[in-house]
Design a protein around this motif. Structure first.
Motif, PDB file in Angstrom:
ATOM      1  N   GLY A 251      43.388 -86.699  30.777  1.00 34.92           N
ATOM      2  CA  GLY A 251      43.349 -85.820  31.939  1.00 34.92           C
ATOM      3  C   GLY A 251      42.602 -86.458  33.094  1.00 34.92           C
ATOM      4  O   GLY A 251      43.017 -86.346  34.258  1.00 34.92           O
ATOM      5  N   TYR A 252      41.514 -87.135  32.801  1.00 34.45           N
ATOM      6  CA  TYR A 252      40.786 -87.857  33.845  1.00 34.45           C
ATOM      7  C   TYR A 252      41.623 -89.019  34.376  1.00 34.45           C
ATOM      8  O   TYR A 252      41.706 -89.232  35.590  1.00 34.45           O
ATOM      9  N   ARG A 253      42.190 -89.791  33.470  1.00 33.08           N
ATOM     10  CA  ARG A 253      42.956 -90.968  33.888  1.00 33.08           C
ATOM     11  C   ARG A 253      44.079 -90.601  34.848  1.00 33.08           C
ATOM     12  O   ARG A 253      44.431 -91.385  35.735  1.00 33.08           O
ATOM     13  N   ALA A 254      44.629 -89.404  34.688  1.00 29.76           N
ATOM     14  CA  ALA A 254      45.713 -88.964  35.564  1.00 29.76           C
ATOM     15  C   ALA A 254      45.251 -88.800  37.005  1.00 29.76           C
ATOM     16  O   ALA A 254      46.076 -88.795  37.930  1.00 29.76           O
ATOM     17  N   ARG A 255      43.956 -88.689  37.219  1.00 26.33           N
ATOM     18  CA  ARG A 255      43.423 -88.535  38.578  1.00 26.33           C
ATOM     19  C   ARG A 255      43.362 -89.857  39.327  1.00 26.33           C
ATOM     20  O   ARG A 255      43.136 -89.875  40.540  1.00 26.33           O
ATOM     21  N   GLY A 256      43.498 -90.954  38.596  1.00 28.73           N
ATOM     22  CA  GLY A 256      43.447 -92.272  39.214  1.00 28.73           C
ATOM     23  C   GLY A 256      42.110 -92.950  38.994  1.00 28.73           C
ATOM     24  O   GLY A 256      41.065 -92.291  38.935  1.00 28.73           O
ATOM     25  N   PRO A 257      42.114 -94.292  38.860  1.00 28.68           N
ATOM     26  CA  PRO A 257      40.895 -95.029  38.546  1.00 28.68           C
ATOM     27  C   PRO A 257      39.769 -94.840  39.561  1.00 28.68           C
ATOM     28  O   PRO A 257      38.602 -94.718  39.181  1.00 28.68           O
ATOM     29  N   GLU A 258      40.110 -94.829  40.841  1.00 25.43           N
ATOM     30  CA  GLU A 258      39.066 -94.732  41.867  1.00 25.43           C
ATOM     31  C   GLU A 258      38.319 -93.408  41.772  1.00 25.43           C
ATOM     32  O   GLU A 258      37.082 -93.368  41.832  1.00 25.43           O
ATOM     33  N   ALA A 259      39.066 -92.323  41.624  1.00 25.16           N
ATOM     34  CA  ALA A 259      38.436 -91.001  41.548  1.00 25.16           C
ATOM     35  C   ALA A 259      37.569 -90.882  40.305  1.00 25.16           C
ATOM     36  O   ALA A 259      36.451 -90.344  40.361  1.00 25.16           O
ATOM     37  N   VAL A 260      38.057 -91.374  39.178  1.00 23.10           N
ATOM     38  CA  VAL A 260      37.299 -91.280  37.935  1.00 23.10           C
ATOM     39  C   VAL A 260      36.034 -92.133  38.001  1.00 23.10           C
ATOM     40  O   VAL A 260      34.959 -91.715  37.553  1.00 23.10           O
TER      41      VAL A 260
END
Length: 274
Positions: A251-260
């Motif tokens: 679920g986190y990874r779906a937000r994109g690397p920069e955001a995580v």
């Protein structure tokens, strides 16, 4: 605060994200170090890249390469299988040397699904330490909470004490302490200078301890982990190393690397620095 902050690349894994991209993402978000997986480095080299490029990029971005994650079967009782495991371990140590990375993780790969006597495991760990010394690298003895052997901090301490090698360094993980023992007492027994790295994460109320998996890990502070106690105990034993955020949350990874990368550092600092 005495701690600095490292990003384990599993946390931001994404299709098409190279190890150089991961370094840039971590540096842009403000992390102090990065913890790559050997498989990611192998993929980079297989695609035509070099380890020197990885080392140079990390230096350019003022990012320490703290530890490598690999899974050589150094602890298995079968001689032929362990010989292959030590060959792979030596390859990992050489990669670390080329990167200027001081550590390689030494988890219970190959013995996690069965009970194995711990004293022979300690002897095998001594052989691993000796092998690593040839490359100027230190293996970080690690336990997994899911493992039937080396599944708790106590078992890790026994192996460290009985291996007969000075200066053994260990790797502890917040999730694995909960999964293996159900509590976070134990850091106080590690002693000053014995922790080489701490993997940080948190775990939710549901699913419960018997069902929770790596994929359920959440950001520090978003779960049940007792951060004031954890932080106070690490300070009490003089731990001044890195806290490395290791998550596997799709679920986190779906937000994109920069955001995580940004959100993970913000939440970790909030837990540790108040």
């Amino acid at each position: 605060m005495p701690f600095s902050y490292c990003l384990n690349t599993s946390t931001i894994r994404a299709e098409g994200l190279s190890i150089l991209d991961a370094i840039d993402t971590a540096a842009d978000a403000g992390w102090d170090g990065i913890e790559p997986w050997v498989q990611e480095l192998d993929d980079w080299v297989a695609a035509g890249g070099t380890l020197q490029q990885v080392r140079d990029r990390a230096r350019e971005r003022d990012l320490a390469i703290v530890n490598l994650i690999g899974f050589p079967e150094w602890a298995v009782p079968e001689d032929d299988r362990r010989a292959r495991g030590l060959e792979e371990a030596n390859r990992c140590f050489e990669i670390a040397r080329e990167l200027g990375c001081p550590h390689v993780a030494a988890p219970p790969s190959g013995i996690q699904d069965r009970r194995v006597e711990l004293r022979p495991v300690a002897e095998r760990y001594a052989a691993l330490v000796d092998l690593a010394a040839e490359s100027g690298v230190t293996p970080l003895l690690e336990f997994w909470g899911i493992a039937q052997t080396l599944g708790t901090a106590g078992e890790m301490l026994l192996v460290a004490a009985e291996c007969g090698r000075p200066g053994v360094l260990m790797l502890a993980d917040i999730y694995h302490m909960y999964k293996g023992s159900g509590h976070h007492f134990g850091f106080e027994h590690f002693g000053r200078g014995r922790l080489g790295l701490v993997h940080v994460n948190d775990y939710p109320a549901t699913p419960g301890r018997s069902e929770v998996t790596d994929a359920d890990r959440v950001y520090p502070g978003d779960g049940l982990a007792p951060w004031p106690r954890i932080t106070a105990t690490l300070e009490a034993i003089g731990y001044d190393g890195m806290l490395s955020l290791e998550l596997f949350n799709e679920g986190y990874r779906a937000r994109g690397p920069e955001a995580v990368a940004r959100e993970g550092l913000e939440k970790l600092k909030r837990c540790v620095e108040g």
